[in-house]
Design a protein around this motif. Sequence first.
Motif, PDB file in Angstrom:
ATOM      1  N   VAL A  47       0.835  -1.205   0.000  1.00  0.00           N
ATOM      2  CA  VAL A  47       0.000   0.000   0.000  1.00  0.00           C
ATOM      3  C   VAL A  47       0.869   1.254   0.000  1.00  0.00           C
ATOM      4  CG1 VAL A  47      -1.617   1.354   1.385  1.00  0.00           C
ATOM      5  CG2 VAL A  47      -2.005  -1.084   1.052  1.00  0.00           C
ATOM      6  N   GLU A  48       1.923   1.274   0.805  1.00  0.00           N
ATOM      7  CA  GLU A  48       2.793   2.444   0.859  1.00  0.00           C
ATOM      8  C   GLU A  48       3.541   2.638  -0.441  1.00  0.00           C
ATOM      9  OE1 GLU A  48       5.364   2.171   4.195  1.00  0.00           O
ATOM     10  OE2 GLU A  48       3.828   2.817   5.585  1.00  0.00           O
ATOM     11  N   GLY A  49       3.949   1.563  -1.065  1.00  0.00           N
ATOM     12  CA  GLY A  49       4.650   1.651  -2.346  1.00  0.00           C
ATOM     13  C   GLY A  49       5.969   2.383  -2.239  1.00  0.00           C
ATOM     14  N   ASN A  50       6.480   2.763  -3.368  1.00  0.00           N
ATOM     15  CA  ASN A  50       7.743   3.475  -3.439  1.00  0.00           C
ATOM     16  C   ASN A  50       7.476   4.970  -3.385  1.00  0.00           C
ATOM     17  OD1 ASN A  50      10.299   4.323  -3.840  1.00  0.00           O
ATOM     18  ND2 ASN A  50      10.530   3.453  -5.882  1.00  0.00           N
ATOM     19  N   ARG A  51       8.006   5.625  -2.398  1.00  0.00           N
ATOM     20  CA  ARG A  51       7.759   7.043  -2.219  1.00  0.00           C
ATOM     21  C   ARG A  51       8.895   7.907  -2.777  1.00  0.00           C
ATOM     22  NH1 ARG A  51       3.351   8.629   0.988  1.00  0.00           N
ATOM     23  NH2 ARG A  51       2.418   6.876   2.025  1.00  0.00           N
ATOM     24  N   SER A  52       9.629   7.376  -3.720  1.00  0.00           N
ATOM     25  CA  SER A  52      10.683   8.192  -4.301  1.00  0.00           C
ATOM     26  C   SER A  52      10.062   9.206  -5.244  1.00  0.00           C
ATOM     27  CB  SER A  52      11.695   7.317  -5.032  1.00  0.00           C
ATOM     28  OG  SER A  52      11.071   6.690  -6.127  1.00  0.00           O
ATOM     29  N   GLY A  53      10.711  10.311  -5.402  1.00  0.00           N
ATOM     30  CA  GLY A  53      10.209  11.377  -6.255  1.00  0.00           C
ATOM     31  C   GLY A  53      10.770  12.697  -5.783  1.00  0.00           C
ATOM     32  N   TYR A  54       9.952  13.736  -5.847  1.00  0.00           N
ATOM     33  CA  TYR A  54      10.405  15.083  -5.518  1.00  0.00           C
ATOM     34  C   TYR A  54       9.365  15.785  -4.648  1.00  0.00           C
ATOM     35  CZ  TYR A  54      13.466  14.074  -9.405  1.00  0.00           C
ATOM     36  OH  TYR A  54      14.371  13.482 -10.234  1.00  0.00           O
ATOM     37  N   THR A  55       9.853  16.586  -3.730  1.00  0.00           N
ATOM     38  CA  THR A  55       8.996  17.477  -2.965  1.00  0.00           C
ATOM     39  C   THR A  55       9.212  18.879  -3.515  1.00  0.00           C
ATOM     40  OG1 THR A  55       9.182  16.078  -1.009  1.00  0.00           O
ATOM     41  CG2 THR A  55       8.383  18.324  -0.681  1.00  0.00           C
ATOM     42  N   VAL A  56       8.152  19.449  -4.069  1.00  0.00           N
ATOM     43  CA  VAL A  56       8.218  20.757  -4.712  1.00  0.00           C
ATOM     44  C   VAL A  56       7.546  21.772  -3.793  1.00  0.00           C
ATOM     45  CG1 VAL A  56       7.589  22.080  -6.762  1.00  0.00           C
ATOM     46  CG2 VAL A  56       8.105  19.646  -6.971  1.00  0.00           C
ATOM     47  N   HIS A  57       8.285  22.807  -3.396  1.00  0.00           N
ATOM     48  CA  HIS A  57       7.748  23.867  -2.540  1.00  0.00           C
ATOM     49  C   HIS A  57       7.404  25.058  -3.422  1.00  0.00           C
ATOM     50  CE1 HIS A  57       8.944  21.872   1.211  1.00  0.00           C
ATOM     51  NE2 HIS A  57       9.958  21.424   0.490  1.00  0.00           N
ATOM     52  N   VAL A  58       6.140  25.479  -3.371  1.00  0.00           N
ATOM     53  CA  VAL A  58       5.652  26.550  -4.244  1.00  0.00           C
ATOM     54  C   VAL A  58       5.121  27.698  -3.388  1.00  0.00           C
ATOM     55  CG1 VAL A  58       4.018  27.151  -6.069  1.00  0.00           C
ATOM     56  CG2 VAL A  58       5.002  24.855  -5.995  1.00  0.00           C
ATOM     57  N   ARG A  59       5.607  28.923  -3.684  1.00  0.00           N
ATOM     58  CA  ARG A  59       5.068  30.137  -3.065  1.00  0.00           C
ATOM     59  C   ARG A  59       3.963  30.626  -3.986  1.00  0.00           C
ATOM     60  NH1 ARG A  59       5.303  32.958   1.512  1.00  0.00           N
ATOM     61  NH2 ARG A  59       7.453  32.334   1.659  1.00  0.00           N
ATOM     62  N   MET A  60       2.716  30.529  -3.506  1.00  0.00           N
ATOM     63  CA  MET A  60       1.568  30.904  -4.312  1.00  0.00           C
ATOM     64  C   MET A  60       1.488  32.424  -4.450  1.00  0.00           C
ATOM     65  SD  MET A  60       0.512  27.907  -4.954  1.00  0.00           S
ATOM     66  CE  MET A  60      -1.076  28.096  -5.687  1.00  0.00           C
ATOM     67  N   ASP A  61       0.758  32.893  -5.466  1.00  0.00           N
ATOM     68  CA  ASP A  61       0.626  34.327  -5.725  1.00  0.00           C
ATOM     69  C   ASP A  61      -0.027  35.070  -4.563  1.00  0.00           C
ATOM     70  OD1 ASP A  61       1.832  34.102  -8.159  1.00  0.00           O
ATOM     71  OD2 ASP A  61      -0.026  34.129  -9.320  1.00  0.00           O
ATOM     72  N   ASP A  62      -0.876  34.365  -3.790  1.00  0.00           N
ATOM     73  CA  ASP A  62      -1.543  35.026  -2.675  1.00  0.00           C
ATOM     74  C   ASP A  62      -0.746  34.950  -1.372  1.00  0.00           C
ATOM     75  OD1 ASP A  62      -1.860  32.382  -1.988  1.00  0.00           O
ATOM     76  OD2 ASP A  62      -4.047  32.407  -1.953  1.00  0.00           O
ATOM     77  N   GLY A  63       0.499  34.443  -1.424  1.00  0.00           N
ATOM     78  CA  GLY A  63       1.369  34.424  -0.250  1.00  0.00           C
ATOM     79  C   GLY A  63       1.469  33.082   0.451  1.00  0.00           C
ATOM     80  N   ARG A  64       0.563  32.162   0.167  1.00  0.00           N
ATOM     81  CA  ARG A  64       0.625  30.835   0.783  1.00  0.00           C
ATOM     82  C   ARG A  64       1.844  30.083   0.263  1.00  0.00           C
ATOM     83  NH1 ARG A  64      -3.738  27.612  -1.335  1.00  0.00           N
ATOM     84  NH2 ARG A  64      -3.639  29.014  -3.101  1.00  0.00           N
ATOM     85  N   THR A  65       2.299  29.089   1.037  1.00  0.00           N
ATOM     86  CA  THR A  65       3.348  28.190   0.577  1.00  0.00           C
ATOM     87  C   THR A  65       2.806  26.776   0.654  1.00  0.00           C
ATOM     88  OG1 THR A  65       5.071  29.656   1.393  1.00  0.00           O
ATOM     89  CG2 THR A  65       5.705  27.399   0.952  1.00  0.00           C
ATOM     90  N   VAL A  66       2.941  26.017  -0.422  1.00  0.00           N
ATOM     91  CA  VAL A  66       2.480  24.636  -0.434  1.00  0.00           C
ATOM     92  C   VAL A  66       3.645  23.728  -0.791  1.00  0.00           C
ATOM     93  CG1 VAL A  66       0.094  25.196  -1.005  1.00  0.00           C
ATOM     94  CG2 VAL A  66       1.709  24.801  -2.831  1.00  0.00           C
ATOM     95  N   ALA A  67       3.613  22.510  -0.251  1.00  0.00           N
ATOM     96  CA  ALA A  67       4.616  21.498  -0.569  1.00  0.00           C
ATOM     97  C   ALA A  67       3.889  20.340  -1.238  1.00  0.00           C
ATOM     98  CB  ALA A  67       5.314  21.026   0.700  1.00  0.00           C
ATOM     99  N   LEU A  68       4.368  19.947  -2.395  1.00  0.00           N
ATOM    100  CA  LEU A  68       3.728  18.895  -3.182  1.00  0.00           C
ATOM    101  C   LEU A  68       4.715  17.755  -3.389  1.00  0.00           C
ATOM    102  CD1 LEU A  68       2.539  21.390  -5.869  1.00  0.00           C
ATOM    103  CD2 LEU A  68       1.092  20.424  -4.112  1.00  0.00           C
ATOM    104  N   HIS A  69       4.243  16.519  -3.308  1.00  0.00           N
ATOM    105  CA  HIS A  69       5.088  15.366  -3.605  1.00  0.00           C
ATOM    106  C   HIS A  69       4.653  14.814  -4.957  1.00  0.00           C
ATOM    107  CE1 HIS A  69       7.702  11.986  -2.845  1.00  0.00           C
ATOM    108  NE2 HIS A  69       6.760  11.227  -3.359  1.00  0.00           N
TER     109      HIS A  69
END
Length: 157
Positions: free
Chosen positions: A112-134
């Motif tokens: 179920v967990e599988g392979n979690r390799s990849g990238y974590t992308v941190h994005v500063r949104m136009d409205d000032g928020r910061t999100v982290a995406l895998h």
Amino acid sequence: MNIRMTCVAAVATLALAGCASTSPGYGSGYGTTSPAPPSGRCYDCGTVVSIQAASRDTGTNIAGPVLGGIVGAVAAKELARKNTDSQGRRNVATAAGAAGGAIAGNAIQNRVEGNRSGYTVHVRMDDGRTVALHQADLDGIREGSYVRVQNGRAWAY
């Protein structure tokens, strides 16, 4: 009459000149060097601040084996209770069911967990928020790229 036409033409020229702009981000979009459109134009857009390579989490998670062991022990105890009258055989069946359930629970959790390799992308949104995406791949996204965030993923904009 000539004066009136000249005034109308002058006003129209000034009005059209007010619409023209050479500010970055305001244009046809061809050949502009500005990485982002003007703020307020895209709610789910932002600039990539950092990208980190993420690898499989090697931390110990015992939930799968523990739950599998409990389920296996209970199932084996019920089967042994119905099929034998020896207390020793019931105990052996319960222990074997717990061990088998723990092995099965661990295998299920790993699948179920599988392979979690990849990238974590941190994005500063136009409205000032910061999100982290895998996400598994970058598709040409680099630090400083302007992206749109949709469905939990950053897309080049």
